[in-house]
Design a protein around this motif. Structure first.
Motif, PDB file in Angstrom:
ATOM      1  N   UNK A  55       2.070 -13.401  -2.716  1.00 27.38           N
ATOM      2  CA  UNK A  55       1.850 -12.619  -3.937  1.00 27.38           C
ATOM      3  C   UNK A  55       0.436 -12.068  -3.847  1.00 27.38           C
ATOM      4  N   UNK A  56       0.297 -10.761  -3.958  1.00 35.11           N
ATOM      5  CA  UNK A  56      -1.027 -10.172  -3.812  1.00 35.11           C
ATOM      6  C   UNK A  56      -1.483  -9.506  -5.098  1.00 35.11           C
ATOM      7  N   UNK A  57      -2.784  -9.514  -5.289  1.00 35.38           N
ATOM      8  CA  UNK A  57      -3.413  -8.823  -6.403  1.00 35.38           C
ATOM      9  C   UNK A  57      -4.743  -8.284  -5.916  1.00 35.38           C
ATOM     10  N   UNK A  58      -5.140  -7.123  -6.423  1.00 33.74           N
ATOM     11  CA  UNK A  58      -6.377  -6.485  -5.994  1.00 33.74           C
ATOM     12  C   UNK A  58      -7.254  -6.237  -7.214  1.00 33.74           C
ATOM     13  N   UNK A  59      -8.477  -6.748  -7.139  1.00 38.91           N
ATOM     14  CA  UNK A  59      -9.449  -6.587  -8.217  1.00 38.91           C
ATOM     15  C   UNK A  59     -10.596  -5.720  -7.728  1.00 38.91           C
ATOM     16  N   UNK A  60     -11.096  -4.821  -8.588  1.00 39.78           N
ATOM     17  CA  UNK A  60     -12.210  -3.946  -8.220  1.00 39.78           C
ATOM     18  C   UNK A  60     -13.291  -4.002  -9.295  1.00 39.78           C
ATOM     19  N   UNK A  62     -25.011   1.882  -5.528  1.00 38.77           N
ATOM     20  CA  UNK A  62     -23.861   1.297  -6.213  1.00 38.77           C
ATOM     21  C   UNK A  62     -22.822   0.943  -5.159  1.00 38.77           C
ATOM     22  N   UNK A  63     -22.235  -0.223  -5.327  1.00 37.47           N
ATOM     23  CA  UNK A  63     -21.243  -0.723  -4.372  1.00 37.47           C
ATOM     24  C   UNK A  63     -20.005  -1.193  -5.127  1.00 37.47           C
ATOM     25  N   UNK A  64     -18.844  -0.812  -4.597  1.00 31.09           N
ATOM     26  CA  UNK A  64     -17.577  -1.294  -5.157  1.00 31.09           C
ATOM     27  C   UNK A  64     -17.142  -2.543  -4.408  1.00 31.09           C
ATOM     28  N   UNK A  87      -7.781 -11.436 -13.519  1.00 28.23           N
ATOM     29  CA  UNK A  87      -8.683 -11.971 -14.528  1.00 28.23           C
ATOM     30  C   UNK A  87      -9.550 -13.093 -13.932  1.00 28.23           C
ATOM     31  N   UNK A  88      -8.941 -13.924 -13.095  1.00 23.94           N
ATOM     32  CA  UNK A  88      -9.699 -14.995 -12.442  1.00 23.94           C
ATOM     33  C   UNK A  88     -10.767 -14.422 -11.528  1.00 23.94           C
ATOM     34  N   UNK A  89     -10.390 -13.413 -10.721  1.00 23.48           N
ATOM     35  CA  UNK A  89     -11.361 -12.769  -9.836  1.00 23.48           C
ATOM     36  C   UNK A  89     -12.464 -12.097 -10.638  1.00 23.48           C
ATOM     37  N   UNK A  90     -12.097 -11.493 -11.772  1.00 21.27           N
ATOM     38  CA  UNK A  90     -13.084 -10.814 -12.597  1.00 21.27           C
ATOM     39  C   UNK A  90     -14.128 -11.762 -13.157  1.00 21.27           C
ATOM     40  N   UNK A  91     -13.720 -12.963 -13.516  1.00 20.63           N
ATOM     41  CA  UNK A  91     -14.677 -13.933 -14.041  1.00 20.63           C
ATOM     42  C   UNK A  91     -15.673 -14.342 -12.962  1.00 20.63           C
ATOM     43  N   UNK A  92     -15.172 -14.559 -11.757  1.00 20.26           N
ATOM     44  CA  UNK A  92     -16.063 -14.915 -10.658  1.00 20.26           C
ATOM     45  C   UNK A  92     -17.040 -13.782 -10.343  1.00 20.26           C
ATOM     46  N   UNK A  93     -16.515 -12.550 -10.306  1.00 20.02           N
ATOM     47  CA  UNK A  93     -17.367 -11.439  -9.912  1.00 20.02           C
ATOM     48  C   UNK A  93     -18.322 -11.010 -11.015  1.00 20.02           C
TER      49      UNK A  93
END
Length: 336
Positions: A168-173, A277-279, A309-315
């Motif tokens: 299962x994949x998800x991509x966060x930016x 700026x870096x993505x 949402x989990x990745x967003x909290x870390x980043x």
């Protein structure tokens, strides 16, 4: 539950641990030596990329959908798909009068400029030359030779992932005011995990730092992912940097073996920008050999927002880390 484990070999993925006292954990600052991290970053920076840059998730650019605009290294890029799903990429300005092609329409797989109707089918036209583009099934890559300045390669070096259809994949930016090396340096410092992210990680130890050779250049980490409260999932993972803009975490032992988290840092601004700026484009590909994981694959559309949402909290925290590193480098006060 023990009888069930004896009969089927089934083991629960979760472990219950004692209450975690953040301040009582062993300090890691001695192990996280600036020189060790800087050397790992230097080796990563020397590896070729073939001028390929990650520009987002494959599913963000859909057949029959609108074009998408990206900026890489100060270069404006437009992406779209043909009716058959073939990805196209090229300069983001119309060759006629410079209209922003990201605001145009895709009609029968052809990009039609909304200013005067000039149509582009992905082939060169009137000075408009397409960019090589690659869809690896999770991420889209664009090759920009003028930005990268390296010997170009036919395809990007895509990290090894669980076999197609098994995960299962998800991509966060997210976007930060820093350079790609600051993002990569953050990931090449696993020691900060349970100090800086106690809501996600506990019991983190670096079992083996990299040896400095090509065949021994991984950070081997034992860590428990916090699920909720005192329930955790212990694993062993390896962090590697296959290039100057990518770090891969791969689970090698424990629950979810072969699962990967790919962190790709794509520069948005050119090299002369005063405020770079870096993505951060992070792809999580989770896999498991448990029978019930088929249900997770079926529920992927529901799980992806939770994974993001989990990745967003870390980043949220890690971009602050990367931005701080960039600021200190700019003043010459960074200890590395």
């Amino acid at each position: 539950m023990s009888d069930r484990a004896d009969r089927t070999g089934w083991t629960p993925p979760l472990r219950r641990r004692p209450r975690h006292d953040w301040a009582a954990q062993a300090p890691t600052w001695r192990e996280a030596r600036p020189a060790l991290i800087a050397d790992a970053l230097k080796r990563a920076s020397a590896r070729p990329t073939g001028n390929w840059y990650v520009v987002g998730a494959s599913r963000d650019v859909r057949a029959g959908g609108p074009p998408r605009g990206r900026t890489v290294g100060g270069v404006e890029v437009v992406l779209w798909r043909s009716d058959t799903g073939e990805p196209h990429a090229g300069p983001g300005a119309c060759p006629h009068l410079g209209a922003p092609l990201r605001e145009s329409r895709v009609v029968c797989g052809t990009l039609v400029c909304h200013w005067h109707g000039l149509a582009l089918d992905g082939r060169p036209f009137a000075g408009w030359d397409p960019y090589p583009v690659y869809d690896d099934g999770v991420l889209l890559w664009v090759r920009l030779d003028a930005v990268g300045g390296e010997e170009p390669s036919e395809r990007p070096a895509v990290p090894v992932r669980p076999r197609a259809g098994a995960g299962v994949d998800a991509v966060f930016t997210a976007v930060g005011r820093c350079e790609p090396e600051d993002v990569v340096a953050n990931r090449l410092d696993p020691w900060h995990g349970s100090w800086f992210h106690p809501y996600s990680f506990v019991d983190l130890t670096v079992a083996r730092p990299p040896g400095g050779e090509e065949d021994d250049d991984a950070f081997v980490v034992d860590v428990s992912f916090r699920v909720t409260g005192r329930l955790v999932v212990p694993v062993r993972a390896e962090f590697t940097a296959p290039g100057p803009r990518t770090v891969v975490m791969r689970i090698t032992e424990g629950e979810g073996v072969t699962s990967v988290v790919e962190t790709h840092a794509t520069p948005l601004t050119g090299p002369s920008a005063a405020r770079p700026r870096t993505a951060v484009v992070e792809a999580v590909v989770a896999a498991s050999d448990r029978r019930g994981f088929a249900l997770a694959r079926a529920a992927a559309p529901v799980l992806r927002p939770l994974m993001k949402r989990t990745a967003g909290r870390l980043w949220r925290d890690d971009l602050a880390y990367a931005e701080r590193r960039w600021e200190l480098r700019g003043t010459g006060r960074f200890p590395g």
